[in-house]
Design an enzyme around this catalytic site. Structure first.
Site, PDB file in Angstrom:
ATOM      1  N   CYS A 145       0.778  -1.321   0.108  1.00 31.23           N
ATOM      2  CA  CYS A 145      -0.007   0.030  -0.011  1.00 31.23           C
ATOM      3  C   CYS A 145       0.831   1.401   0.066  1.00 31.23           C
ATOM      4  O   CYS A 145       1.965   1.460   0.082  1.00 31.23           O
ATOM      5  CB  CYS A 145      -0.958  -0.012   1.212  1.00 31.23           C
ATOM      6  SG  CYS A 145      -1.740  -1.697   1.185  1.00 31.23           S
ATOM      7  N   ASP A 200      15.818  -5.805 -16.378  1.00 32.79           N
ATOM      8  CA  ASP A 200      14.683  -5.916 -15.520  1.00 32.79           C
ATOM      9  C   ASP A 200      15.022  -5.516 -14.327  1.00 32.79           C
ATOM     10  O   ASP A 200      16.196  -5.732 -13.605  1.00 32.79           O
ATOM     11  CB  ASP A 200      13.906  -7.013 -15.936  1.00 32.79           C
ATOM     12  CG  ASP A 200      12.612  -6.675 -15.655  1.00 32.79           C
ATOM     13  OD1 ASP A 200      11.988  -5.375 -15.300  1.00 32.79           O
ATOM     14  OD2 ASP A 200      11.810  -7.652 -15.790  1.00 32.79           O
ATOM     15  N   CYS A 216       9.616 -12.365   2.332  1.00 32.10           N
ATOM     16  CA  CYS A 216       9.574 -10.905   2.888  1.00 32.10           C
ATOM     17  C   CYS A 216       8.519 -10.967   4.128  1.00 32.10           C
ATOM     18  O   CYS A 216       7.316 -11.737   3.864  1.00 32.10           O
ATOM     19  CB  CYS A 216       9.041  -9.858   2.148  1.00 32.10           C
ATOM     20  SG  CYS A 216       8.922  -8.228   2.623  1.00 32.10           S
ATOM     21  N   CYS A 252      15.432 -10.410   2.103  1.00 34.01           N
ATOM     22  CA  CYS A 252      15.089 -11.423   1.169  1.00 34.01           C
ATOM     23  C   CYS A 252      16.139 -11.778   0.302  1.00 34.01           C
ATOM     24  O   CYS A 252      16.120 -12.604  -0.330  1.00 34.01           O
ATOM     25  CB  CYS A 252      14.049 -10.727   0.471  1.00 34.01           C
ATOM     26  SG  CYS A 252      14.491  -9.239  -0.729  1.00 34.01           S
TER      27      CYS A 252
END
Length: 498
Positions: free
Chosen positions: A12, A370, A407, A461
């Protein structure tokens, strides 16, 4: 390539604003949230306050508002203080009914106290918090993380003020939480967890008559507001006519801003620390030339996967002189997210969302830039597509280092089994996705490019080392079980929730 199909979901973005001349604040909140719609596409919501709270929530993207409809929106959402939120689900259920119910901002009441609240992040010790709440409220039913924070804030503390309740949140809740809220008196406040895992900043209009809090600086920019400061980890702020009153409630030597913000989530024109995100990503591309000189000598052309690969591709091109062929373009008005489609529909989505000019690739050794490889499925599809277009060699250059661990702080990659990097090295991943090589940027290169110290970033991570104790404990326990053949059945941090 993961950003094209298997969109990663991040918990969010928030925006709040208060006007001190009692003028309508909804337009400011609307645009501040629109600037951050990349942080959440599943749902959005607004709450405004003019002595009474007014709310509007919907699923999907924030809608465009036509000129003839603006008065309707101002009537529906009046007030001089407002709050907005965009959301992706990284905790709780994701069926339609659950998504509607958990859309933020939320409004909670206890006695005479009310709080409207929006937050970005994820709570790790959810079962422990639920247990404590049920000791006081036995019938409490957990629905979503924001509810846990609001219940903590509405508890009656000995000191009786909001700051003491916020401090309790910071001490008792483990995880990432950048929070913006409005009290029943119309005060706009914000705070950030003691590690500062998710971004949060504050600023004001040039005439200093409107103050705002935003997940990213672009929420301020779109309103022509000036950035005043980033909220410090463990800091609590309340807007005032003179700007923001700031209180450092908890001091923590271990800062831990999510490193993935630089590679993937944050908009390139946002500022994190002392740099714009696009500047950091350009440096990622330069790092490729230094870290993989042998492969670079074999490259005929560079292409990027828009949008997050573009800046790094430019940096790689700038340093090497290899032509950056702008042969890959995103279809601007195709906004559907592939993760909501049926499995047999997902792979065709790349043709709808990304257009690649095929004749440019024929016979070429192509460097594809990427941001990340998470699961690898869609990466394989892209490589296959490039082969069919005639590419001779396909070298993948990935700005974010190999992801080896889940995560716990607001990115929806919550199990070991879904991560291709949890069991496979770069060479194995290249073979699995059909590429000639996968070249991950090093952790050292990433850290140096951000301009931050290693100890000020969350690298959980990619290292398996987390800034909070319960996350570390859960990760270590699940990793051992996973390596012994256990098949994870859901998000690790939700396993103990009943």
């Amino acid at each position: 390539m993961e950003n094209m199909l298997e969109q990663l979901k991040e918990a969010c973005g928030v925006f709040g604003a208060k006007n001190f001349e009692n003028k309508p604040v909804f337009p400011c909140v609307y645009w501040g949230l629109r600037a951050q719609n990349h942080r959440g596409h599943q749902s959005h919501g607004f709450i405004t306050f003019n002595g009474t709270f007014h709310s509007h929530k919907e699923l999907d993207l924030i809608p465009k508002i036509n000129k003839d409809k603006i008065q309707e929106w101002l009537t529906k959402l009046p007030g001089h203080t407002g709050l907005g939120h965009v959301r992706y689900t990284t905790s709780g259920a994701s069926d339609r009914q659950s998504l509607v119910k958990s859309t933020q901002p939320i409004l909670e009441k206890r006695g005479e106290k009310q709080i409207a609240l929006a937050f970005n992040g994820n709570i790790v010790n959810t079962p422990e918090i639920i247990k404590k709440i049920r000791e006081e409220q036995p019938t409490f039913q957990f629905n979503y993380d924001a509810e846990l924070i609001s219940r903590k804030l509405l508890r009656k503390e000995k000191d009786g003020d909001l700051a003491s309740s916020v401090k309790t949140c910071m001490k008792e809740i483990e995880g990432a939480f950048s929070v913006a809220g409005i009290t029943e008196k119309g005060d706009l406040f914000a705070f950030r967890d003691p590690h500062g895992i998710r971004p949060l900043c504050c600023g004001c209009s040039r005439d200093r008559k409107t103050c705002a809090v935003s997940s990213e600086t672009v929420g301020l920019d779109i309103n022509s507001f000036e950035l005043d400061f980033e909220v410090n980890p463990g800091e609590f702020v309340v807007s005032s006519k003179d700007g923001f009153n700031r209180q450092q409630l908890v001091n923590n030597e271990k800062r831990a801003l999510c490193a993935f913000e630089f590679a993937y989530f944050a908009r390139p024109d946002s500022r994190l620390g002392d740099k714009y995100v696009y500047e950091v990503r350009e440096q990622f591309g330069r790092n490729f030339a230094w870290e993989y000189p042998e492969t670079t000598t074999k490259v005929d052309m560079i292409i990027s996967m828009p949008e997050t690969g573009n800046d790094a591709a430019y940096g790689y091109h700038e340093l090497t002189g290899i032509r950056w062929e702008r042969a890959s373009r995103r279809h601007r008005y195709v906004a559907e997210r592939a993760f909501i489609l049926l499995p047999d529909e997902r792979f065709s989505t790349i043709d709808r969302k990304i257009n690649i000019v095929d004749h440019k690739l024929a016979g070429k050794n192509v460097a594809v830039v990427d941001d990340s490889i998470v699961r690898g499925d869609t990466t394989k599809v892209v490589v296959e597509k490039l082969r069919k277009m005639g590419a001779n060699k396909v070298y993948l250059f990935i700005t974010f280092p190999r992801i080896i661990a889940p995560c716990f702080y607001g990115v929806d990659m919550a199990t070991y089994r879904e991560l291709i990097g949890s069991k496979h090295e770069a060479e194995e991943i290249a073979e699995m996705v059909g590429a000639d090589a996968v070249n991950f940027q090093s952790a050292e290169g990433l850290i140096e490019a951000t301009g931050m110290n290693r100890e000020d970033l969350c690298l959980g991570c990619i290292t398996g080392k987390y800034p909070t104790p319960m996350a570390q404990k859960l990760a270590d326990e699940m990793k051992e079980r996973f390596e012994n053949g256990y098949n994870e059945k859901g998000r690790i941090y939700e396993a103990a929730i009943d």
